[in-house]
Enzyme design. Structure first.
Site, PDB file in Angstrom:
ATOM      1  N   CYS A 164       0.817  -1.223   0.000  1.00 21.50           N
ATOM      2  CA  CYS A 164       0.000   0.000   0.000  1.00 21.50           C
ATOM      3  C   CYS A 164       0.847   1.268   0.000  1.00 21.50           C
ATOM      4  O   CYS A 164       1.665   1.487   0.895  1.00 21.50           O
ATOM      5  CB  CYS A 164      -0.930   0.001   1.206  1.00 21.50           C
ATOM      6  SG  CYS A 164      -1.950   1.490   1.284  1.00 21.50           S
ATOM      7  N   ARG A 211      -0.010   4.568   2.989  1.00 22.82           N
ATOM      8  CA  ARG A 211       0.116   4.313   4.426  1.00 22.82           C
ATOM      9  C   ARG A 211       0.435   5.523   5.288  1.00 22.82           C
ATOM     10  O   ARG A 211       0.392   5.438   6.514  1.00 22.82           O
ATOM     11  CB  ARG A 211       1.173   3.233   4.655  1.00 22.82           C
ATOM     12  CG  ARG A 211       0.709   1.887   4.232  1.00 22.82           C
ATOM     13  CD  ARG A 211       1.763   0.862   4.519  1.00 22.82           C
ATOM     14  NE  ARG A 211       2.682   0.655   3.411  1.00 22.82           N
ATOM     15  CZ  ARG A 211       3.805  -0.026   3.500  1.00 22.82           C
ATOM     16  NH1 ARG A 211       4.190  -0.509   4.669  1.00 22.82           N
ATOM     17  NH2 ARG A 211       4.569  -0.212   2.436  1.00 22.82           N
ATOM     18  N   TRP A 270      -9.062   5.431   0.074  1.00 21.32           N
ATOM     19  CA  TRP A 270      -9.621   6.073  -1.111  1.00 21.32           C
ATOM     20  C   TRP A 270      -8.777   5.661  -2.306  1.00 21.32           C
ATOM     21  O   TRP A 270      -7.682   5.102  -2.154  1.00 21.32           O
ATOM     22  CB  TRP A 270      -9.665   7.590  -0.959  1.00 21.32           C
ATOM     23  CG  TRP A 270      -8.374   8.180  -0.484  1.00 21.32           C
ATOM     24  CD1 TRP A 270      -7.270   8.486  -1.219  1.00 21.32           C
ATOM     25  CD2 TRP A 270      -8.043   8.519   0.884  1.00 21.32           C
ATOM     26  NE1 TRP A 270      -6.282   8.988  -0.413  1.00 21.32           N
ATOM     27  CE2 TRP A 270      -6.731   9.026   0.872  1.00 21.32           C
ATOM     28  CE3 TRP A 270      -8.732   8.436   2.104  1.00 21.32           C
ATOM     29  CZ2 TRP A 270      -6.089   9.447   2.037  1.00 21.32           C
ATOM     30  CZ3 TRP A 270      -8.097   8.861   3.261  1.00 21.32           C
ATOM     31  CH2 TRP A 270      -6.788   9.362   3.215  1.00 21.32           C
ATOM     32  N   GLU A 307      -5.091   3.553 -10.353  1.00 18.29           N
ATOM     33  CA  GLU A 307      -5.702   2.229 -10.156  1.00 18.29           C
ATOM     34  C   GLU A 307      -6.844   2.034 -11.144  1.00 18.29           C
ATOM     35  O   GLU A 307      -7.062   0.951 -11.672  1.00 18.29           O
ATOM     36  CB  GLU A 307      -6.262   2.089  -8.743  1.00 18.29           C
ATOM     37  CG  GLU A 307      -5.227   2.189  -7.649  1.00 18.29           C
ATOM     38  CD  GLU A 307      -5.853   1.919  -6.285  1.00 18.29           C
ATOM     39  OE1 GLU A 307      -6.197   2.897  -5.592  1.00 18.29           O
ATOM     40  OE2 GLU A 307      -6.026   0.740  -5.930  1.00 18.29           O
TER      41      GLU A 307
HETATM   42  N1  ARG Z   1      -6.653  -1.641  -7.100  1.00 19.97           N
HETATM   43  C1  ARG Z   1      -7.958  -1.933  -6.607  1.00 19.97           C
HETATM   44  C2  ARG Z   1      -9.006  -1.358  -7.552  1.00 19.97           C
HETATM   45  O1  ARG Z   1      -8.655  -0.712  -8.497  1.00 19.97           O
HETATM   46  C3  ARG Z   1      -8.203  -1.377  -5.219  1.00 19.97           C
HETATM   47  C4  ARG Z   1      -7.177  -1.745  -4.170  1.00 19.97           C
HETATM   48  C5  ARG Z   1      -7.225  -0.866  -2.942  1.00 19.97           C
HETATM   49  N2  ARG Z   1      -6.955   0.506  -3.278  1.00 19.97           N
HETATM   50  C6  ARG Z   1      -6.988   1.543  -2.445  1.00 19.97           C
HETATM   51  N3  ARG Z   1      -6.755   2.729  -2.933  1.00 19.97           N
HETATM   52  N4  ARG Z   1      -7.229   1.380  -1.164  1.00 19.97           N
HETATM   53  O2  ARG Z   1     -10.188  -1.490  -7.370  1.00 19.97           O
END
Ligand code: ARG
Length: 381
Positions: free
Chosen positions: A76, A79, A251, A256
């Site tokens: 992560c 953090r 968030w 991602e």
């Molecule tokens: N990578 C995943 C997604 O795109 C989520 C993983 C957790 N990500 C976070 N920012 N807490 O759905």
């Protein structure tokens, strides 16, 4: 005598066999108690462990364990914010109906008008070692169906084809006209392992329609994504106890969604679509059509979440915060466990400081751990 919340009556002092793993499992308690564990507290945990019972953590200790599990999480980048995690102690809940109710509460609180609060909800662990616990089958509380068609084509998110099929088998009624962004219901199994279906009421999941600051056609692509990723299938581990149902969220970081979920060839595979709308020549790699499409997608994600008022961090800010996190940890005398291939953002990696940071992953506790998929252990549907 000490009465633990799991109704076991434990003697105050029990002879303990010292085990190499024990100091690690309980080391975090010192932090929970401001540096010094109250006398007798460790004996309580060891006694529970010896009896095969869950660690009788106080709610306060559980809260710190949840935060430290985040601080420890090698994959992560976010953090820096570990102290802000809110922990909901629902260790009294193991029944699917009540879990679903608590999940709704979790999601509503996490979305909280777009501010996005980091939350962990901890449900009942196995009553004793070897026993089973309730499980949430979904990887995330919000996710889009992936309908497998003929010749391997998928409508929706290919990542979720298995869960989609399981939901259909359990009687889920998808929208009359199936689409690319149909929210999946929850599948929750109680301690008996039998999966139960919980369709989501309309409006429960907050979503963001994707638009681009410069390209009006982008909005017509009909793309969207949900506001908050709530991971629901990992095992929270603290003080020698596994909590197989313990959903948590932070968030989103823009990449991602924009550089993975929408761009990966085995996910929504949108780079060719966007490149064509941009009028790029896809016959040669050297036009960098993929890179330009990627940039456009990520601009759209950052812009759309800002317009919708939903918190989402960009990868440059997240990387800078991660560097600060590492500095702080070092100042506190702790080495940071981190996995380079997870921390480094999937876009413009070498422009971020984390790219140049050597990293090492090692086992830590408390933690959020991968576990065998729930359906692999359940009774047949
Ligand atoms: N990578 C995943 C997604 O795109 C989520 C993983 C957790 N990500 C976070 N920012 N807490 O759905």
């Amino acid at each position: 005598m000490v009465r633990c919340p799991f109704h076991a009556v434990l003697p105050d002092a029990v002879p303990v066999v010292e085990r190499a793993s024990e100091p690690d499992e309980y080391a975090f308690l010192a932090e929970a108690h401001g540096g010094k564990v109250p006398p007798g507290r460790l004996a309580v945990f060891r006694a529970a462990l010896a009896e095969g019972l869950p660690a009788p953590l106080s709610t306060e200790e559980l809260r710190l364990a949840g935060r430290l599990a985040w601080r420890n999480h090698a994959r992560c980048i976010g953090r820096f914010h570990w102290r802000s995690l809110e922990v909901r102690d629902r260790r009294d809940v193991a029944e699917p109906e009540r879990i679903a109710e608590a999940l709704r509460e979790h999601l509503v609180a996490a979305q909280s008008d777009g501010t996005v609060r980091s939350l962990l909800t901890v449900f009942a662990p196995p009553a004793r070692s070897g026993a089973s616990a309730a499980r949430i089958w979904n990887h995330q509380l919000c996710a889009y169906a992936g309908y497998r068609g003929r010749k391997g084509a998928v409508l929706g998110d290919p990542k979720n084809t298995t869960l989609t099929e399981q939901a259909l088998e359990l009687g889920w009624k998808p929208p009359a006209e199936r689409g690319r962004f149909d929210l999946l219901p929850w599948i929750i199994a109680g301690v008996d392992g039998r999966p139960r279906l919980f369709p989501l009421e309309t409006g429960l999941v907050r979503e963001v329609p994707l638009i681009h600051p410069e390209w009006p056609w982008f909005g017509q692509l009909g793309l969207r994504w949900y506001a908050v990723p709530v991971i629901a299938d990992m095992c929270f581990h603290a003080a020698g106890t596994d909590y197989p149902a313990a959903p948590f969220n932070g968030w989103y970081m823009g990449t991602e969604i924009g550089a993975r979920n929408l761009a990966d060839a085995d996910r929504y595979d949108l780079l060719p679509v966007v490149a064509d709308r941009l009028g790029l020549d896809r016959r040669s790699n050297r036009t960098l059509w993929k890179d330009r499409a990627l940039l456009t997608l990520n601009e759209a994600v950052l812009h759309s979440y800002a317009v919708a008022g939903v918190k989402l961090v960009d990868h440059h800010a997240a990387s800078a915060e991660f560097m600060k996190f590492c500095e702080r940890e070092q100042a506190s005398g702790r080495e940071v466990s981190a996995r380079w291939d997870w921390i480094v953002p999937p876009m413009s990696p070498a422009t971020t400081p984390v790219y140049h940071l050597p990293m090492r992953e090692f086992t830590t506790t408390p933690g959020y751990r991968l576990q065998t998929p729930a359906w692999a252990r359940s009774v047949p549907v």
